[in-house]
Motif scaffolding. Sequence first.
Motif, PDB file in Angstrom:
ATOM      1  N   ILE A   1       0.838  -1.210   0.000  1.00 20.52           N
ATOM      2  CA  ILE A   1       0.000   0.000   0.000  1.00 20.52           C
ATOM      3  C   ILE A   1       0.871   1.257   0.000  1.00 20.52           C
ATOM      4  O   ILE A   1       0.597   2.228  -0.722  1.00 20.52           O
ATOM      5  CB  ILE A   1      -0.945   0.001   1.222  1.00 20.52           C
ATOM      6  N   GLU A   2       1.933   1.253   0.822  1.00 24.43           N
ATOM      7  CA  GLU A   2       2.819   2.419   0.881  1.00 24.43           C
ATOM      8  C   GLU A   2       3.497   2.664  -0.466  1.00 24.43           C
ATOM      9  O   GLU A   2       3.603   3.801  -0.929  1.00 24.43           O
ATOM     10  CB  GLU A   2       3.865   2.219   1.977  1.00 24.43           C
ATOM     11  N   ALA A   3       3.953   1.577  -1.120  1.00 26.68           N
ATOM     12  CA  ALA A   3       4.582   1.722  -2.437  1.00 26.68           C
ATOM     13  C   ALA A   3       3.568   2.215  -3.463  1.00 26.68           C
ATOM     14  O   ALA A   3       3.877   3.061  -4.316  1.00 26.68           O
ATOM     15  CB  ALA A   3       5.174   0.384  -2.874  1.00 26.68           C
ATOM     16  N   PHE A   4       2.347   1.696  -3.360  1.00 31.24           N
ATOM     17  CA  PHE A   4       1.278   2.117  -4.263  1.00 31.24           C
ATOM     18  C   PHE A   4       0.962   3.596  -4.068  1.00 31.24           C
ATOM     19  O   PHE A   4       0.826   4.361  -5.026  1.00 31.24           O
ATOM     20  CB  PHE A   4       0.040   1.257  -3.988  1.00 31.24           C
ATOM     21  N   GLN A   5       0.876   4.036  -2.807  1.00 35.39           N
ATOM     22  CA  GLN A   5       0.584   5.438  -2.510  1.00 35.39           C
ATOM     23  C   GLN A   5       1.665   6.354  -3.082  1.00 35.39           C
ATOM     24  O   GLN A   5       1.350   7.379  -3.708  1.00 35.39           O
ATOM     25  CB  GLN A   5       0.472   5.641  -0.996  1.00 35.39           C
ATOM     26  N   ARG A   6       2.940   5.983  -2.887  1.00 35.85           N
ATOM     27  CA  ARG A   6       4.039   6.816  -3.398  1.00 35.85           C
ATOM     28  C   ARG A   6       3.986   6.916  -4.921  1.00 35.85           C
ATOM     29  O   ARG A   6       4.194   7.997  -5.494  1.00 35.85           O
ATOM     30  CB  ARG A   6       5.390   6.245  -2.953  1.00 35.85           C
TER      31      ARG A   6
ATOM     32  N   GLU B   1       1.013   9.212  -5.891  1.00 42.62           N
ATOM     33  CA  GLU B   1       1.263  10.614  -5.518  1.00 42.62           C
ATOM     34  C   GLU B   1       2.316  11.272  -6.409  1.00 42.62           C
ATOM     35  O   GLU B   1       2.237  12.471  -6.708  1.00 42.62           O
ATOM     36  CB  GLU B   1       1.677  10.698  -4.049  1.00 42.62           C
ATOM     37  N   THR B   2       3.314  10.496  -6.830  1.00 43.66           N
ATOM     38  CA  THR B   2       4.390  11.063  -7.654  1.00 43.66           C
ATOM     39  C   THR B   2       4.114  10.929  -9.146  1.00 43.66           C
ATOM     40  O   THR B   2       4.859  11.485  -9.957  1.00 43.66           O
ATOM     41  CB  THR B   2       5.726  10.362  -7.338  1.00 43.66           C
ATOM     42  N   GLY B   3       3.042  10.168  -9.487  1.00 43.54           N
ATOM     43  CA  GLY B   3       2.742   9.962 -10.906  1.00 43.54           C
ATOM     44  C   GLY B   3       3.782   9.098 -11.595  1.00 43.54           C
ATOM     45  O   GLY B   3       3.954   9.174 -12.823  1.00 43.54           O
ATOM     46  N   ASP B   4       4.487   8.256 -10.820  1.00 44.83           N
ATOM     47  CA  ASP B   4       5.555   7.411 -11.359  1.00 44.83           C
ATOM     48  C   ASP B   4       4.944   6.157 -11.983  1.00 44.83           C
ATOM     49  O   ASP B   4       4.631   5.184 -11.295  1.00 44.83           O
ATOM     50  CB  ASP B   4       6.520   7.032 -10.231  1.00 44.83           C
TER      51      ASP B   4
ATOM     52  N   GLY C   1      -3.360   7.280 -12.884  1.00 53.91           N
ATOM     53  CA  GLY C   1      -2.622   8.512 -13.117  1.00 53.91           C
ATOM     54  C   GLY C   1      -3.513   9.732 -13.239  1.00 53.91           C
ATOM     55  O   GLY C   1      -3.039  10.868 -13.188  1.00 53.91           O
ATOM     56  N   ARG C   2      -4.828   9.503 -13.385  1.00 49.08           N
ATOM     57  CA  ARG C   2      -5.762  10.621 -13.511  1.00 49.08           C
ATOM     58  C   ARG C   2      -6.277  11.115 -12.163  1.00 49.08           C
ATOM     59  O   ARG C   2      -7.093  12.034 -12.112  1.00 49.08           O
ATOM     60  CB  ARG C   2      -6.966  10.200 -14.369  1.00 49.08           C
ATOM     61  N   ILE C   3      -5.855  10.467 -11.071  1.00 45.87           N
ATOM     62  CA  ILE C   3      -6.290  10.935  -9.754  1.00 45.87           C
ATOM     63  C   ILE C   3      -5.850  12.375  -9.576  1.00 45.87           C
ATOM     64  O   ILE C   3      -4.695  12.725  -9.815  1.00 45.87           O
ATOM     65  CB  ILE C   3      -5.719  10.048  -8.630  1.00 45.87           C
TER      66      ILE C   3
ATOM     67  N   THR D   1      -3.289  -0.270 -18.564  1.00 45.12           N
ATOM     68  CA  THR D   1      -4.547   0.472 -18.571  1.00 45.12           C
ATOM     69  C   THR D   1      -4.898   0.964 -17.174  1.00 45.12           C
ATOM     70  O   THR D   1      -5.298   2.118 -16.985  1.00 45.12           O
ATOM     71  CB  THR D   1      -5.688  -0.419 -19.109  1.00 45.12           C
ATOM     72  N   VAL D   2      -4.740   0.092 -16.177  1.00 41.54           N
ATOM     73  CA  VAL D   2      -5.042   0.475 -14.798  1.00 41.54           C
ATOM     74  C   VAL D   2      -4.114   1.599 -14.351  1.00 41.54           C
ATOM     75  O   VAL D   2      -4.553   2.564 -13.700  1.00 41.54           O
ATOM     76  CB  VAL D   2      -4.925  -0.740 -13.856  1.00 41.54           C
TER      77      VAL D   2
END
Length: 288
Positions: free
Chosen positions: A174-179, A182-185, A225-227, A219-220
Amino acid sequence: MDSATEAFVAHRNLLFTVAYEMLGSAADAEDVLQETWLRWAGVDLGIVRDQRAYLVRIVTRQALTRLRTLARRKESYLGPWLPEPLLTSPDVAEDVELADSVSMAMLLVLETLTPTERAVFVLREVFDLAYDEIAEAVGKSAAAVRQIAHRARSHVAARRPRAVVSPDETRGVIEAFQRAVETGDLQRLLDILAPDVVLLTDGGGVVQAALAPVVGDGTVARVLGRISAAASLQPAQVNGCPALIVRVDGEVDTVMAVRIDDGLITGLYAVRNPRKLSHMERETALRR
């Protein structure tokens, strides 16, 4: 309190958990509890040997009736239907079996059972009720309940996550997903998404959401990335598991839970329907 009220209050969290696991809807579980109380208030306690078992029997029967109403409602639901998320306390996560049973991934697996199979599975596998107690609750013989339980276990085993993931591992993903979000990486997102990941978004026709499952890591990742850059992502315990709450202007906009298999996210469940987000500002007590 009189003895009937005292018994109901003592078992209320357990009864809510039974109803919620059968329905996947906190609002409907609360309604079932109201109906259970009305019936319990009219019971002659002098004939009740086991108050807990009697209350579980009432709540199960009411939930079975409500399940059929929910099935009709889901048929006309716009887009994917997801369970109503609950903000849960740390003690739920500490009970590994309870946390697994109320996780979004498991609740979606339970959706594939028939109402009776779901009731039997929940009462036997989660709450460890005896077959004769379950038989009284669902109106079947104990022998029939054994067969139903076996069938439901096999069905769930074929569809549930391959292994129970530890809270620490889930939190790390979850932490990796959040980063990454948030960074659009994009590459960091692709590193933690399984190639065949499925994103389900539940807007209920009230807010914008995909009306069909979004499949595939590329695709996901593009959808995520549109958040909005104005959104803030907040880690939280949702249904006993680490998850993310997406807030816009301080208000809960989306609750995002995950399914993890072999260290990768294979399922993303984004609940955006505002009618399903009312239990995200205060913790809900769940008990076995």
